[in-house]
Design a protein around this motif. Structure first.
Motif, PDB file in Angstrom:
ATOM      1  N   PHE A 276      -6.297  -0.911   6.892  1.00 17.93           N
ATOM      2  CA  PHE A 276      -7.216  -2.072   6.466  1.00 17.93           C
ATOM      3  C   PHE A 276      -8.705  -1.488   5.624  1.00 17.93           C
ATOM      4  CE2 PHE A 276      -4.846  -3.711   9.865  1.00 17.93           C
ATOM      5  CZ  PHE A 276      -4.012  -4.695   9.076  1.00 17.93           C
TER       6      PHE A 276
ATOM      7  N   SER B  30      -8.195   5.930   3.935  1.00 17.25           N
ATOM      8  CA  SER B  30      -8.504   6.434   5.465  1.00 17.25           C
ATOM      9  C   SER B  30      -9.181   7.397   5.661  1.00 17.25           C
ATOM     10  CB  SER B  30      -7.100   6.391   6.076  1.00 17.25           C
ATOM     11  OG  SER B  30      -6.280   7.446   5.683  1.00 17.25           O
TER      12      SER B  30
ATOM     13  N   SER C  35     -10.348  -8.034   6.674  1.00 20.56           N
ATOM     14  CA  SER C  35      -9.008  -8.016   6.157  1.00 20.56           C
ATOM     15  C   SER C  35      -7.853  -7.909   7.335  1.00 20.56           C
ATOM     16  CB  SER C  35      -8.821  -6.653   5.072  1.00 20.56           C
ATOM     17  OG  SER C  35      -9.824  -6.689   4.226  1.00 20.56           O
ATOM     18  N   VAL C  36      -8.261  -7.702   8.491  1.00 19.39           N
ATOM     19  CA  VAL C  36      -7.304  -7.851   9.303  1.00 19.39           C
ATOM     20  C   VAL C  36      -6.758  -9.205   9.765  1.00 19.39           C
ATOM     21  CG1 VAL C  36      -6.989  -7.361  11.997  1.00 19.39           C
ATOM     22  CG2 VAL C  36      -8.510  -5.898  10.478  1.00 19.39           C
TER      23      VAL C  36
ATOM     24  N   LEU D 233      -0.056 -10.537   2.429  1.00 14.09           N
ATOM     25  CA  LEU D 233      -1.180  -9.386   1.946  1.00 14.09           C
ATOM     26  C   LEU D 233      -1.173  -8.684   3.351  1.00 14.09           C
ATOM     27  CD1 LEU D 233      -4.246 -11.593   1.137  1.00 14.09           C
ATOM     28  CD2 LEU D 233      -2.543 -10.619  -0.411  1.00 14.09           C
ATOM     29  N   TYR D 234      -1.354  -7.216   2.899  1.00 12.45           N
ATOM     30  CA  TYR D 234      -1.409  -6.094   4.000  1.00 12.45           C
ATOM     31  C   TYR D 234      -0.377  -6.126   4.952  1.00 12.45           C
ATOM     32  CZ  TYR D 234      -6.338  -6.806   2.484  1.00 12.45           C
ATOM     33  OH  TYR D 234      -7.488  -6.768   1.689  1.00 12.45           O
ATOM     34  N   GLN D 235       0.912  -6.278   4.268  1.00  8.97           N
ATOM     35  CA  GLN D 235       2.118  -5.945   5.186  1.00  8.97           C
ATOM     36  C   GLN D 235       2.257  -4.741   5.713  1.00  8.97           C
ATOM     37  OE1 GLN D 235       3.917  -9.066   5.978  1.00  8.97           O
ATOM     38  NE2 GLN D 235       1.841  -9.553   5.278  1.00  8.97           N
TER      39      GLN D 235
ATOM     40  N   TYR E 142      -3.112   4.958   1.007  1.00  6.18           N
ATOM     41  CA  TYR E 142      -3.660   5.178   2.584  1.00  6.18           C
ATOM     42  C   TYR E 142      -4.414   6.233   2.839  1.00  6.18           C
ATOM     43  CZ  TYR E 142      -3.151   5.725   7.440  1.00  6.18           C
ATOM     44  OH  TYR E 142      -3.507   6.154   8.864  1.00  6.18           O
TER      45      TYR E 142
ATOM     46  N   GLN F 257       0.802  -1.251   0.182  1.00  9.43           N
ATOM     47  CA  GLN F 257       0.134   0.010   0.113  1.00  9.43           C
ATOM     48  C   GLN F 257       0.655   1.261  -0.089  1.00  9.43           C
ATOM     49  OE1 GLN F 257      -1.954   1.014   3.685  1.00  9.43           O
ATOM     50  NE2 GLN F 257      -4.066   1.191   2.551  1.00  9.43           N
TER      51      GLN F 257
ATOM     52  N   GLU G   9      -0.080  -2.389   6.157  1.00  3.58           N
ATOM     53  CA  GLU G   9      -1.109  -2.065   7.058  1.00  3.58           C
ATOM     54  C   GLU G   9      -0.865  -2.749   8.442  1.00  3.58           C
ATOM     55  OE1 GLU G   9      -2.880  -2.177   2.905  1.00  3.58           O
ATOM     56  OE2 GLU G   9      -1.289  -3.047   4.020  1.00  3.58           O
ATOM     57  N   SER G  10      -0.322  -4.173   8.473  1.00  2.00           N
ATOM     58  CA  SER G  10       0.072  -4.968   9.822  1.00  2.00           C
ATOM     59  C   SER G  10       1.268  -3.899  10.381  1.00  2.00           C
ATOM     60  CB  SER G  10       0.541  -6.164   9.430  1.00  2.00           C
ATOM     61  OG  SER G  10      -0.759  -6.863   8.500  1.00  2.00           O
TER      62      SER G  10
ATOM     63  N   TRP H   9      -9.132  -0.332  12.657  1.00  2.00           N
ATOM     64  CA  TRP H   9      -8.792  -0.796  11.553  1.00  2.00           C
ATOM     65  C   TRP H   9      -8.685   0.342  10.347  1.00  2.00           C
ATOM     66  CZ3 TRP H   9     -14.358  -2.865  12.029  1.00  2.00           C
ATOM     67  CH2 TRP H   9     -15.105  -2.441  10.910  1.00  2.00           C
TER      68      TRP H   9
END
Length: 259
Positions: free
Chosen positions: A99, A15, A104-105, A61-63, A11, A6, A65-66, A94
């Motif tokens: 996310f 967001s 997606s979490v 996925l969503y690295q 973002y 992302q 975001e994590s 989230w």
């Protein structure tokens, strides 16, 4: 295998659109946190984290975001095992992490894998005997004597011998140090928060561990005397040790960090 990372523009757009749909009463406690994370740009670290992933296999996925969620747990002072549950329950969480929705979490295990990827520390939970708590009683602002004689001088001598080489390039924390440099130090310098001429200094701090200092038996013998049991015990945090916090005048079980 690494999937799409992302971007900061994605973002901000995602967001901000999702934040407007949240009721005002739910926004208000986290408005300052949301505003701060709008300026946290992860684009400069994309090239740094890409080599940490394999080129084949299931896409991760969503690295980004994590990673943002882990920083959010520190910002809110919430242990990330609790935050991973609250991310799916509270829409502001989230949304700030980036996310698109609660489904997606990632699971808690995915956050542990992410931390292991950035700081690959290998440790065993088996230990022969528990660390001993010192019997020395000290007051406030009193420090324990060094366990190793001339420990500071040994570090200085080592740095002098290897002054032509970068330090800590092979430690497990090297990726975290580069992340902090790129995300915090360089960006702060670029916008004028740090002067061009810097004087680096360090200080020690006490880092308590939430693990128990007591050993759990790994055997099933009926030996009534635990001290003479020949079998090894299990510690949940085998690298933690007893230390003394001179600022609070109390003992703690954990680590002594130097930054």
């Amino acid at each position: 295998m690494l999937s799409h990372l992302q971007t900061h523009a994605e973002y901000v757009q995602l967001s901000q659109a999702a934040w407007k749909a949240i009721p005002i009463d739910f926004q208000r406690p986290y408005q300052t946190t949301f505003d701060l994370f709008q300026y946290l740009n992860f684009d400069p670290i994309h090239s740094l984290i890409q080599p940490l992933y394999a080129t084949t296999g299931r896409p991760a996925l969503y690295q980004i975001e994590s990673l943002r969620a882990l920083i959010l747990s520190v910002s809110l002072k919430i242990p990330f095992p609790q935050l991973s549950q609250q991310l799916k329950l509270h829409r502001p969480f989230w949304t700030i992490a980036g996310f698109p929705d609660a489904s997606s979490v990632p699971s808690l295990g995915s956050f542990y894998h992410l931390m292991q990827r950035y700081c690959p520390v290998k440790e065993s939970k088996v230990i022969v005997s528990p660390p001993k708590k010192l019997n020395v009683k000290l007051g406030t602002d009193k420090k324990l004597p060094s366990r190793k004689k001339q420990a500071t001088q040994q570090v200085i001598d080592h740095l002098k011998r290897h002054s032509d080489k970068p330090h800590f390039v092979s430690g497990p924390e090297k990726t975290l140090q580069r992340l902090f440099d790129i995300l915090a130090v360089q960006q702060s310098k670029a916008i004028g928060l740090l002067a061009n001429q810097l004087i680096a200094s360090g200080d020690g701090t006490c880092i308590p561990s939430h693990a128990t200092p007591y050993v759990r038996k790994s055997c099933h013998c009926s030996n009534p005397n635990k001290k003479s049991c020949p079998h090894e015990g299990i510690l949940t945090d085998p690298n933690a040790r007893w230390g003394y916090d001179s600022s609070k005048g109390t003992y703690f079980y954990g680590y002594t960090g130097y930054f």
